[in-house]
Design an enzyme around this catalytic site. Structure first.
Site, PDB file in Angstrom:
ATOM      1  CB  VAL A  12      -0.974   0.005   1.200  1.00  0.00           C
ATOM      2  CG1 VAL A  12      -1.787   1.286   1.231  1.00  0.00           C
ATOM      3  CG2 VAL A  12      -1.906  -1.211   1.140  1.00  0.00           C
ATOM      4  NE  ARG A  43       8.016  -4.853  10.538  1.00  0.00           N
ATOM      5  CZ  ARG A  43       7.647  -4.009  11.491  1.00  0.00           C
ATOM      6  NH1 ARG A  43       8.530  -3.298  12.147  1.00  0.00           N
ATOM      7  NH2 ARG A  43       6.377  -3.852  11.810  1.00  0.00           N
ATOM      8  CE  LYS A 197     -11.074  -4.734   6.764  1.00  0.00           C
ATOM      9  NZ  LYS A 197     -11.012  -5.760   5.723  1.00  0.00           N
TER      10      LYS A 197
HETATM   11  N1  HSE Z   1      -7.458  -9.340   4.322  1.00  0.00           N
HETATM   12  C1  HSE Z   1      -8.326  -8.240   4.065  1.00  0.00           C
HETATM   13  C2  HSE Z   1      -9.454  -8.750   3.182  1.00  0.00           C
HETATM   14  C3  HSE Z   1      -7.559  -7.124   3.396  1.00  0.00           C
HETATM   15  O1  HSE Z   1      -9.387  -9.877   2.713  1.00  0.00           O
HETATM   16  O2  HSE Z   1     -10.413  -8.042   2.979  1.00  0.00           O
HETATM   17  C4  HSE Z   1      -8.139  -5.782   3.581  1.00  0.00           C
HETATM   18  O3  HSE Z   1      -8.335  -5.420   4.895  1.00  0.00           O
END
Ligand code: HSE
Length: 420
Positions: A12, A43, A197
Site C-alpha cells: 500500500v 523493516r 472494521k
Molecule cells: N485481508 C483483508 C481482506 C484485506 O481480505 O479483505 C483488507 O483489509
C-alpha cells in the site's frame, strides 16, 4: 507544499508514493497545494522497493523529520499506537489504514488527536469511501443498521466454494497466492478482520466503545456442502457479514457466516469485492460497493484523506465530540441478538421424531418457517434442515440444548443466522 512520510512502505505504501507522483497535477488541483511523498520506513533496507523516496529502517526518522502528514501502514496494534501517539504529540497530522490499531485504540487516539486530523478512510473496506459516507454524507441520520461484506478473502472463498464447488483448503491457498489474505489468514477466515472494521463503523454510527473481545465473532470454517446445497435450494447466498443493528434497548454487533436472501443487494456481491449497506432513518437504504483490498485501491483512500487534510479538514476523528444519541447506546449481549436461524440436525427416521423436534422448538416459542428432510446414507438416520422465524439467540440456544437431550436427535447440531 505538504510533505508526507510513510511508516511501512509495503504494497500500500508503495502505491501511495507512486500515485501521489503519477496523479500529482489532479491531486494538487483538488488539494489546493502540492503534496509530495518524501520519506518512508521499511523493516529491511536490503529488499528492493519500487519507490522513488528516501527510505530508512528507523520509524523515528519519519516522526522526527519535517513532514506535515504521517501515513501509518505498518499494521499491528501496540507499535503503531506508540508511533501514531508520538506523531500527534509532535503536532503532525496522521492518516492510517490500520483497522487493528483502531479496533483497540480509537477512543484514546481521538482523545490524543483533539482537533489534529487523524483520518482512517482506508481502514474499512479499502477503496470504498464508507468512513466518509458515515462520518459526513449520512451524518444527518440515526443509523438503523449496517450490514457489510467487510473481508474480501472470505467473500472470494465463499463465492468459489458455492459457485464452483472448490474446497475450503484449495480456495484459501488461492486467496493467499492472490495477496488478498492477511499475513495470518485466521484473521480473515476467523472473522477478526471483519470485526475490527465493524467496530470502527459502529463507533462512527452509534458511539459504541467496544473491543473485539466484547462482540460475537465467528468465521467461515464450519460451512458444509449440506449448508451450501440448502442455501441454493431455498434461495440464499452464504456470506461472512459484519452486522450492526440498532434495537430499542441498544446495538447488536456481530460477525458471522450468514444466509442472505438472494434478493438482498448484498447477496449479489461476489469474489473479492466488499459492500456495505447502511440504512438511515432519513435516507433509507444505501449501498456502497467496491474493492476492499489491494495496493492501489487502498492507496486511493489513503490519498483522499491526505487531500482532506490539505484542504483544512480536521477532527474530531469519529465525527462527534459529545456522546451521540443523548444517553450512550449500549452494546447488547450476544443472547439478546435477534435473527432468523437455519438449523441442521441428524435424527432417527421413526414415527414421532418430527413432533419431538417441533415441540422442543415450540417450548422456546420458536416458530418454524421452512423444513426439509433428506435421506442419509446411514440406515435409519435422516438429516433435518429447517429455518425459523425471528427469535432471540438465547431461545435458539436453549432449544438446541433441549434437542440434544432427545434420544432421537444427534448431538452435532449446527446453525447459521439468516439475514433477509
Ligand atoms: N485481508 C483483508 C481482506 C484485506 O481480505 O479483505 C483488507 O483489509
Amino acid at each position: 507544499m505538504i510533505k508526507v512520510g510513510i511508516l511501512g512502505v509495503g504494497t500500500v505504501g508503495t502505491s501511495v508514493a507512486n500515485i501521489l507522483k503519477k496523479n500529482r497535477d489532479i491531486i494538487s488541483a483538488r488539494a489546493g497545494v502540492e503534496i509530495v511523498p518524501v520519506i518512508g520506513s521499511v523493516r529491511s533496507l536490503d529488499k528492493k522497493r519500487d519507490v522513488d523516496i528516501e527510505l530508512t529502517d528507523n520509524s523515528m526518522d519519519i516522526i522526527d523529520s519535517d513532514v506535515d502528514i504521517i501515513v501509518e501502514l505498518i499494521g499491528g496494534v501496540e507499535e503503531p499506537y506508540i508511533l501514531v501517539s508520538k506523531a500527534l504529540e509532535s503536532g503532525k497530522s496522521v492518516v492510517t489504514a490500520n483497522k487493528a490499531l483502531l479496533a483497540y485504540h480509537r477512543y484514546e487516539l481521538q482523545e490524543k488527536a483533539g482537533d489534529l486530523p487523524l483520518f482512517y478512510e482506508a481502514s474499512v473496506a479499502g477503496g470504498i469511501p464508507i468512513i466518509g459516507a458515515l462520518r459526513n454524507g449520512l451524518s444527518a441520520n440515526h443509523i438503523e443498521s449496517i450490514v457489510g461484506i467487510l473481508n474480501g478473502t472470505c467473500n472470494y472463498m465463499l463465492t468459489k466454494m458455492i459457485k464452483e464447488g472448490v474446497s475450503y483448503g484449495d480456495v484459501l491457498k488461492e486467496a493467499q497466492e492472490l495477496g488478498y489474505a492477511e499475513a495470518d489468514p485466521t484473521f480473515d477466515v476467523g472473522g477478526f478482520d471483519a470485526a475490527h472494521k465493524l467496530l470502527i463503523l459502529a463507533s462512527i454510527a452509534y458511539g459504541i466503545d467496544a473491543k473485539p473481545e466484547d462482540i460475537l465473532i465467528e468465521g467461515i470454517d464450519n460451512i458444509s456442502q449440506t449448508d451450501v446445497d440448502f442455501a441454493k435450494e431455498f434461495g440464499y447466498e452464504i456470506k461472512l457479514l459484519g452486522v450492526a443493528k440498532r434495537r430499542e434497548n441498544g446495538v447488536e454487533l456481530r460477525v458471522h457466516a450468514t444466509m442472505v436472501k438472494d434478493t438482498h443487494p448484498i447477496a449479489k456481491v461476489d469474489g473479492v469485492m466488499n459492500a456495505v449497506s447502511v440504512v438511515g432513518d432519513s435516507v433509507g437504504q444505501t449501498m456502497f460497493y467496491g474493492p476492499g483490498a489491494g495496493g492501489d485501491a487502498t492507496a486511493s483512500a489513503v490519498i483522499a484523506d491526505i487531500i482532506e487534510i490539505a484542504r483544512g479538514n480536521k477532527g474530531p476523528m469519529l465525527g462527534y465530540k459529545r456522546g451521540l444519541e443523548g444517553e450512550a447506546l449500549k452494546l447488547l449481549e450476544t443472547d439478546e441478538i435477534e435473527s432468523k436461524y437455519y438449523l441442521k440436525l441428524k435424527v432417527t427416521d421413526e414415527p414421532g421424531v418430527l413432533a419431538s423436534v417441533t415441540s422442543a422448538l415450540s417450548k422456546e416459542r420458536i416458530s418454524i418457517s421452512s423444513i426439509l428432510q433428506k435421506e442419509s446414507k446411514v440406515e435409519n438416520r435422516v438429516r433435518l434442515l429447517l429455518t425459523t422465524h425471528r427469535c432471540k439467540e438465547r431461545d435458539i440456544k436453549a432449544a438446541i440444548n433441549s434437542l440434544k437431550a432427545l434420544d432421537c436427535v444427534g448431538d452435532n447440531i449446527s446453525f447459521i443466522r439468516i439475514e433477509e
